[in-house]
Every structure is written in structure tokens, then in C-alpha cells.
Design a protein around this motif. Structure first.
Motif, PDB file in Angstrom:
ATOM      1  N   THR A 178       0.857  -1.178   0.000  1.00 20.91           N
ATOM      2  CA  THR A 178       0.000   0.000   0.000  1.00 20.91           C
ATOM      3  C   THR A 178       0.893   1.227   0.000  1.00 20.91           C
ATOM      4  OG1 THR A 178      -1.920   1.048   1.039  1.00 20.91           O
ATOM      5  CG2 THR A 178      -0.224   0.152   2.517  1.00 20.91           C
ATOM      6  N   THR A 179       0.287   2.417  -0.055  1.00 25.35           N
ATOM      7  CA  THR A 179       1.027   3.675   0.009  1.00 25.35           C
ATOM      8  C   THR A 179       0.034   4.802   0.282  1.00 25.35           C
ATOM      9  OG1 THR A 179       2.678   5.065  -1.112  1.00 25.35           O
ATOM     10  CG2 THR A 179       0.891   4.183  -2.480  1.00 25.35           C
ATOM     11  N   HIS A 180       0.511   6.039   0.306  1.00 26.10           N
ATOM     12  CA  HIS A 180      -0.356   7.204   0.457  1.00 26.10           C
ATOM     13  C   HIS A 180      -1.416   7.183  -0.638  1.00 26.10           C
ATOM     14  CE1 HIS A 180      -1.672  11.377   0.508  1.00 26.10           C
ATOM     15  NE2 HIS A 180      -1.057  11.536   1.670  1.00 26.10           N
ATOM     16  N   TRP A 181      -2.639   7.561  -0.297  1.00 25.45           N
ATOM     17  CA  TRP A 181      -3.746   7.457  -1.252  1.00 25.45           C
ATOM     18  C   TRP A 181      -3.474   8.191  -2.562  1.00 25.45           C
ATOM     19  CZ3 TRP A 181      -6.152  11.860  -3.009  1.00 25.45           C
ATOM     20  CH2 TRP A 181      -6.021  13.028  -2.228  1.00 25.45           C
ATOM     21  N   TYR A 182      -2.776   9.336  -2.491  1.00 29.01           N
ATOM     22  CA  TYR A 182      -2.522  10.106  -3.690  1.00 29.01           C
ATOM     23  C   TYR A 182      -1.545   9.401  -4.633  1.00 29.01           C
ATOM     24  CZ  TYR A 182      -1.818  14.327  -6.511  1.00 29.01           C
ATOM     25  OH  TYR A 182      -1.771  15.229  -7.545  1.00 29.01           O
ATOM     26  N   SER A 183      -0.734   8.487  -4.108  1.00 28.35           N
ATOM     27  CA  SER A 183       0.326   7.840  -4.887  1.00 28.35           C
ATOM     28  C   SER A 183      -0.048   6.458  -5.394  1.00 28.35           C
ATOM     29  CB  SER A 183       1.599   7.733  -4.027  1.00 28.35           C
ATOM     30  OG  SER A 183       2.045   9.011  -3.624  1.00 28.35           O
ATOM     31  N   VAL A 184      -1.255   5.990  -5.078  1.00 29.75           N
ATOM     32  CA  VAL A 184      -1.616   4.613  -5.448  1.00 29.75           C
ATOM     33  C   VAL A 184      -1.557   4.409  -6.958  1.00 29.75           C
ATOM     34  CG1 VAL A 184      -3.492   2.928  -5.488  1.00 29.75           C
ATOM     35  CG2 VAL A 184      -2.979   4.170  -3.367  1.00 29.75           C
ATOM     36  N   LYS A 185      -2.172   5.306  -7.707  1.00 28.69           N
ATOM     37  CA  LYS A 185      -2.200   5.153  -9.166  1.00 28.69           C
ATOM     38  C   LYS A 185      -0.788   5.164  -9.740  1.00 28.69           C
ATOM     39  CE  LYS A 185      -4.255   7.070 -13.382  1.00 28.69           C
ATOM     40  NZ  LYS A 185      -5.159   8.123 -13.928  1.00 28.69           N
ATOM     41  N   GLU A 186       0.044   6.070  -9.244  1.00 28.01           N
ATOM     42  CA  GLU A 186       1.418   6.174  -9.749  1.00 28.01           C
ATOM     43  C   GLU A 186       2.224   4.910  -9.460  1.00 28.01           C
ATOM     44  OE1 GLU A 186       5.493   8.807  -9.040  1.00 28.01           O
ATOM     45  OE2 GLU A 186       3.619   9.415  -8.083  1.00 28.01           O
ATOM     46  N   ILE A 187       2.148   4.410  -8.231  1.00 21.21           N
ATOM     47  CA  ILE A 187       2.973   3.257  -7.886  1.00 21.21           C
ATOM     48  C   ILE A 187       2.491   2.005  -8.619  1.00 21.21           C
ATOM     49  CG2 ILE A 187       1.723   2.447  -5.821  1.00 21.21           C
ATOM     50  CD1 ILE A 187       4.460   2.129  -4.469  1.00 21.21           C
ATOM     51  N   ARG A 188       1.191   1.879  -8.828  1.00 21.24           N
ATOM     52  CA  ARG A 188       0.682   0.720  -9.575  1.00 21.24           C
ATOM     53  C   ARG A 188       1.093   0.805 -11.046  1.00 21.24           C
ATOM     54  NH1 ARG A 188      -5.497  -0.452  -7.825  1.00 21.24           N
ATOM     55  NH2 ARG A 188      -5.023  -2.469  -8.756  1.00 21.24           N
ATOM     56  N   VAL A 203       0.843  -3.072   5.364  1.00 20.31           N
ATOM     57  CA  VAL A 203       0.846  -4.390   4.742  1.00 20.31           C
ATOM     58  C   VAL A 203       2.271  -4.929   4.831  1.00 20.31           C
ATOM     59  CG1 VAL A 203       0.505  -5.672   2.594  1.00 20.31           C
ATOM     60  CG2 VAL A 203      -0.985  -3.735   3.140  1.00 20.31           C
ATOM     61  N   VAL A 204       2.410  -6.208   5.153  1.00 18.38           N
ATOM     62  CA  VAL A 204       3.732  -6.841   5.229  1.00 18.38           C
ATOM     63  C   VAL A 204       3.747  -8.032   4.288  1.00 18.38           C
ATOM     64  CG1 VAL A 204       5.490  -7.824   6.744  1.00 18.38           C
ATOM     65  CG2 VAL A 204       3.852  -6.172   7.666  1.00 18.38           C
ATOM     66  N   ASP A 205       4.791  -8.106   3.457  1.00 18.21           N
ATOM     67  CA  ASP A 205       4.916  -9.218   2.521  1.00 18.21           C
ATOM     68  C   ASP A 205       6.397  -9.515   2.301  1.00 18.21           C
ATOM     69  OD1 ASP A 205       4.782 -11.119   0.527  1.00 18.21           O
ATOM     70  OD2 ASP A 205       3.444  -9.979  -0.779  1.00 18.21           O
ATOM     71  N   ASP A 206       6.846 -10.638   2.782  1.00 13.60           N
ATOM     72  CA  ASP A 206       8.194 -11.139   2.506  1.00 13.60           C
ATOM     73  C   ASP A 206       9.269 -10.097   2.806  1.00 13.60           C
ATOM     74  OD1 ASP A 206      10.185 -12.896   1.701  1.00 13.60           O
ATOM     75  OD2 ASP A 206       9.966 -12.409  -0.424  1.00 13.60           O
ATOM     76  N   ARG A 207       9.328  -9.685   4.064  1.00 14.62           N
ATOM     77  CA  ARG A 207      10.381  -8.798   4.573  1.00 14.62           C
ATOM     78  C   ARG A 207      10.276  -7.373   4.043  1.00 14.62           C
ATOM     79  NH1 ARG A 207      13.941 -12.389   6.956  1.00 14.62           N
ATOM     80  NH2 ARG A 207      15.591 -10.875   7.208  1.00 14.62           N
ATOM     81  N   VAL A 208       9.138  -7.016   3.481  1.00 10.87           N
ATOM     82  CA  VAL A 208       8.896  -5.634   3.074  1.00 10.87           C
ATOM     83  C   VAL A 208       7.537  -5.203   3.612  1.00 10.87           C
ATOM     84  CG1 VAL A 208       8.597  -4.020   1.166  1.00 10.87           C
ATOM     85  CG2 VAL A 208      10.293  -5.849   0.986  1.00 10.87           C
ATOM     86  N   ALA A 209       7.524  -4.089   4.350  1.00 11.53           N
ATOM     87  CA  ALA A 209       6.278  -3.520   4.866  1.00 11.53           C
ATOM     88  C   ALA A 209       6.066  -2.160   4.208  1.00 11.53           C
ATOM     89  CB  ALA A 209       6.335  -3.364   6.380  1.00 11.53           C
ATOM     90  N   THR A 210       4.825  -1.820   3.962  1.00  8.16           N
ATOM     91  CA  THR A 210       4.464  -0.511   3.427  1.00  8.16           C
ATOM     92  C   THR A 210       3.262   0.008   4.198  1.00  8.16           C
ATOM     93  OG1 THR A 210       3.212  -1.662   1.692  1.00  8.16           O
ATOM     94  CG2 THR A 210       5.385  -0.801   1.093  1.00  8.16           C
ATOM     95  N   THR A 211       3.104   1.328   4.226  1.00  9.89           N
ATOM     96  CA  THR A 211       2.000   1.928   4.964  1.00  9.89           C
ATOM     97  C   THR A 211       1.264   2.929   4.081  1.00  9.89           C
ATOM     98  OG1 THR A 211       2.928   3.981   5.885  1.00  9.89           O
ATOM     99  CG2 THR A 211       3.559   1.904   6.957  1.00  9.89           C
ATOM    100  N   THR A 212       0.077   3.315   4.535  1.00 12.22           N
ATOM    101  CA  THR A 212      -0.641   4.423   3.921  1.00 12.22           C
ATOM    102  C   THR A 212       0.007   5.723   4.376  1.00 12.22           C
ATOM    103  OG1 THR A 212      -2.270   4.408   5.716  1.00 12.22           O
ATOM    104  CG2 THR A 212      -2.762   3.096   3.756  1.00 12.22           C
ATOM    105  N   GLY A 213      -0.739   6.843   4.287  1.00 15.80           N
ATOM    106  CA  GLY A 213      -0.141   8.153   4.477  1.00 15.80           C
ATOM    107  C   GLY A 213       0.435   8.421   5.844  1.00 15.80           C
ATOM    108  N   ILE A 214       0.973   9.606   5.973  1.00 17.97           N
ATOM    109  CA  ILE A 214       1.855  10.074   7.046  1.00 17.97           C
ATOM    110  C   ILE A 214       1.506   9.541   8.428  1.00 17.97           C
ATOM    111  CG2 ILE A 214       2.576  12.186   8.225  1.00 17.97           C
ATOM    112  CD1 ILE A 214       2.135  13.606   5.471  1.00 17.97           C
ATOM    113  N   SER A 215       0.244   9.674   8.850  1.00 20.48           N
ATOM    114  CA  SER A 215      -0.123   9.301  10.220  1.00 20.48           C
ATOM    115  C   SER A 215       0.009   7.806  10.477  1.00 20.48           C
ATOM    116  CB  SER A 215      -1.551   9.758  10.529  1.00 20.48           C
ATOM    117  OG  SER A 215      -2.495   9.101   9.685  1.00 20.48           O
TER     118      SER A 215
END
Length: 383
Positions: A178-188, A203-215
Motif C-alpha cells: 500500500t502507500t499514500h492514497w494520492y500515490s496509489v495510481k502512480e505506484i501501480r 501491509v507486510v509481505d516477505d520482509r517488506v512492509a508498506t503503509t498508507t499516508g503520514i499518520s
């Protein structure tokens, strides 16, 4: 400030161009359509904690990387402050080059080491690498260092749009993220094999975690504490910072580009003559998390910018041992533009109180605009 100015400095101007250009603005939804997510299943919770267990040391080593010219304020400081407060790991802030890190949208800090110095001291690498949003996603030195740390077995955590940096480092191929809502389209678009996950703040997947926005750097930090030292310790730290309960639930549909969001960007940017510089007195011992949240939020209104000031130009040492530079040398600040001290206030409370103060000063739409940028679920303060 380089390139994108980390998205938000250009948003108001872009919205004005959209308005001039015609009807697209009015095609935006008037408000998000929210479907509350289902509770997190215990099996998913357990799997997340297991995936984040320390990979190397009993007392882990956590490195937070930034680039010197612009790294997001809260993404960089909040994980540091929360993890230092927990005292369950050794935590160090890094920069790719010598010298201070200019944070966006506000603050300047001295990193505790460069990436080269860290590598010399820890040739076996970190247990965890936290990657904030940066002014550019493709900084060569940052990308190579992140790749090297991953190859040495570190768990890499991309906070907010830091997920784009992790993606450019080649670590999101085929992974759930996942990522910040504004960046979802770009990262996909850039990483078509990535499997975007809705309704999760991290979200955690195989030793890599990602988060949504700043908070979201707050709940992911508490989840790391739980993986390292157990649920009771994480809950104790959560209570201490004002977040007694948390999980990965997130109403993704709540965060989207809406007509009120665009109109607020337009209106607040256009009112440039009314922009204010609001002072925060910088003192030794300041809680870096509370300072980051207050300064970040006030600097995202498009009506104001927070300015740290102190009687001398000397850097002040934060609660967690970071050296923070005052932006302006002054012994005081006009009372009508002086922000409340963040001392002795729990960080989560500081954010809520700051949003209430923004409403009182600029109105509810500006508060919603700030909360959207920080991807903060205001209707669920405990999340």
C-alpha cells in the motif's frame, strides 16, 4: 527545495489550473463514499507480527534513512521518537550525505550518521530500515543503500510515499503493498506486478512492509514494538503516546481526490496575502513526535506555515536525542501567531488538538484538507 516539493506545494497551483481549464473539477465526487472495513482476523494479525519479528539481533538495530535536501517531517521523526521511547531497539537516523536533513514541510535536524558511516560501523546491516517519503523517489545513493540493506537481511518499511522509494529500489516486485492514497495510481503504474491492498494502513509481505499516508507511521511503529517485545509493551507505549489501541484497519474509500479537497486547495492558495507564519518555540527536551505532528499539520493548511524559533541559533536536543535547528532566532513571537507548547502532551492528543485549532482558525474544510494529506482517519482517533 527540489523537484516535486513533495507533492503538496504544487497541489494548489495545479488545482487552480484545473479550475481555469473547465469542468473536470465538477466531475469530482462531492465527498468520499466510505465502507467501513471488516475487523482484522486474528490469523492475519498473528501473521503480521510473525513477519516483523527481528531477523538478526535480540535487541534489533533500526535505521531510518533520509536524503538531505527533503524528507517528510513526520515520516522521519515519528518512528524514531516512538521506537526510542519504547527502548526495545537501537534506533539511528541517517542521511545519504554529511550535514543536516531538511525536512518537508518544516524542521531541520542533524542525522546521527551518514549511510557510509553506518555501513562502516555495522557491516552486517540493520534489522529494520525505515524509508520515509522523500523529495525524489530515485535518489541513487538512497536506492543502492536500501538494496544493500535488504540483501543483508533487513526488513524494509516504506512509510507513506516512501513505498515509492522502496519500489524504485526494486523491492516490491510481485508483493502486496500500500502507500499514500494520492500515490496509489502512480505506484501501480510504475510497478505493475505490485498487488495493491485496500483497507489496510500497513501491509507486510516477505520482509517488506508498506503503509498508507503520514499518520500511519504511528500504528506501524507500535506494531514493530509488538513484534520485538510483545503486545503488553506495545500497549504500554501506545497508552503513553495516546493511542491505547490500534490495528491495520483503514477506510481507503475515505481518502480520494474530492471536489471540497480541490476547492480548498484553490481557495487557500489564492489567499496568499493572508498566509501566516506561526511560531513554535523550540526547547531542549521537546518530544520530536509531538513537534513533528503539530508543525507538519499547521504547515499543510496552505494558509500557514509553522516556524520553529529560539533565542539562539544553537540546535536544541529532543527528548530522543536528536539535534533540531531553530528556523529563526527570536526571543519571542507575536502572541496572536504563537502556537501552544507541545510539552507534556501525548503525541496523538497533539494531533487531535492541532486539528481542532485549525478548525477554529481556518474552518472545517481546511482541517479536512490537512487530515486528507496526512491520511488521518479523524472519525477513529484510536486507529
Amino acid at each position: 527545495m527540489t523537484s516535486r516539493h513533495l507533492l503538496w506545494s504544487a497541489l494548489g497551483a495545479a488545482a487552480i489550473l484545473i479550475l481555469i481549464g473547465g469542468g473536470w473539477l465538477w466531475s469530482l465526487p462531492p465527498a468520499p463514499s466510505v465502507t467501513p472495513p471488516l475487523p482484522i482476523a486474528q490469523a492475519e494479525r498473528d501473521a503480521t507480527i510473525a513477519a516483523l519479528k527481528p531477523p538478526k539481533r535480540q535487541r534489533p538495530l533500526i535505521a531510518i534513512i533520509g536524503i538531505n535536501d527533503a524528507t517528510e517531517t513526520t515520516d522521519y521523526l515519528m518512528p524514531y521518537g516512538i521506537l526510542k521511547r519504547a527502548d526495545v531497539a537501537d534506533v539511528v537516523t541517517l542521511a545519504t550525505k554529511p550535514g543536516p536533513v531538511t525536512l518537508f514541510p518544516v524542521l531541520k535536524v542533524e542525522p546521527q550518521a551518514t549511510t557510509a558511516e553506518f555501513d562502516a560501523q555495522h557491516p552486517d546491516g540493520a534489522d529494520y530500515v525505515i524509508v520515509p517519503a522523500m523529495s525524489r523517489d530515485d535518489d541513487p545513493a538512497a536506492l543502492q543503500w536500501i538494496r544493500n540493506q535488504a540483501a543483508r537481511g533487513a526488513i524494509v518499511v516504506g512509510v507513506c510515499a516512501g513505498a515509492k522509494v522502496v519500489g524504485d529500489a526494486g523491492l516490491l516486485h510481485g508483493k502486496r503493498a500500500t502507500t499514500h492514497w494520492y500515490s496509489v495510481k502512480e505506484i501501480r503504474g510504475k510497478h505493475p506486478t505490485l498487488r495493491y491492498v485496500e483497507d489496510r494502513r500497513f501491509v507486510v509481505d516477505d520482509r517488506v512492509a508498506t503503509t498508507t499516508g503520514i499518520s500511519a507511521s504511528m500504528p506501524i511503529s507500535l506494531t514493530l514494538i509488538e513484534a520485538i517485545a510483545g503486545r503488553d509493551k506495545a500497549r504500554a507505549v501506545g497508552r503513553d503516546i495516546g493511542l491505547p489501541d490500534w490495528d491495520a484497519r483503514h477506510e481507503s474509500d475515505e481518502f480520494t481526490f474530492t471536489r471540497p479537497f480541490a476547492l480548498t486547495a484553490i481557495g487557500n492558495t489564492a489567499a496568499f496575502w493572508a498566509r501566516e507564519r506561526l511560531g513554535i518555540e523550540l526547547k531542549d527536551g521537546v518530544d520530536e513526535v509531538s513537534l513533528a505532528l503539530a508543525a507538519d499539520a499547521w504547515s499543510r493548511t496552505y494558509r500557514s506555515r509553522a516556524v520553529t524559533f529560539a533565542a539562539t541559533a544553537d540546535a536544541r536536543q529532543s527528548r530522543g536525542g536528536l539535534r533540531i535547528h531553530p528556523e529563526q532566532v527570536a526571543s519571542d513571537w507575536p502572541a496572536e501567531r504563537l502556537l501552544p507548547s507541545v510539552a507534556d502532551r501525548r503525541p496523538a492528543d497533539v494531533l487531535d488538538e492541532t486539528l481542532h485549532a485549525i478548525t477554529a482558525r481556518y474552518g472545517a474544510r481546511t482541517t479536512d484538507f490537512v487530515a486528507m494529506q496526512m491520511e488521518y482517519p479523524r472519525n477513529r482517533a484510536a486507529q
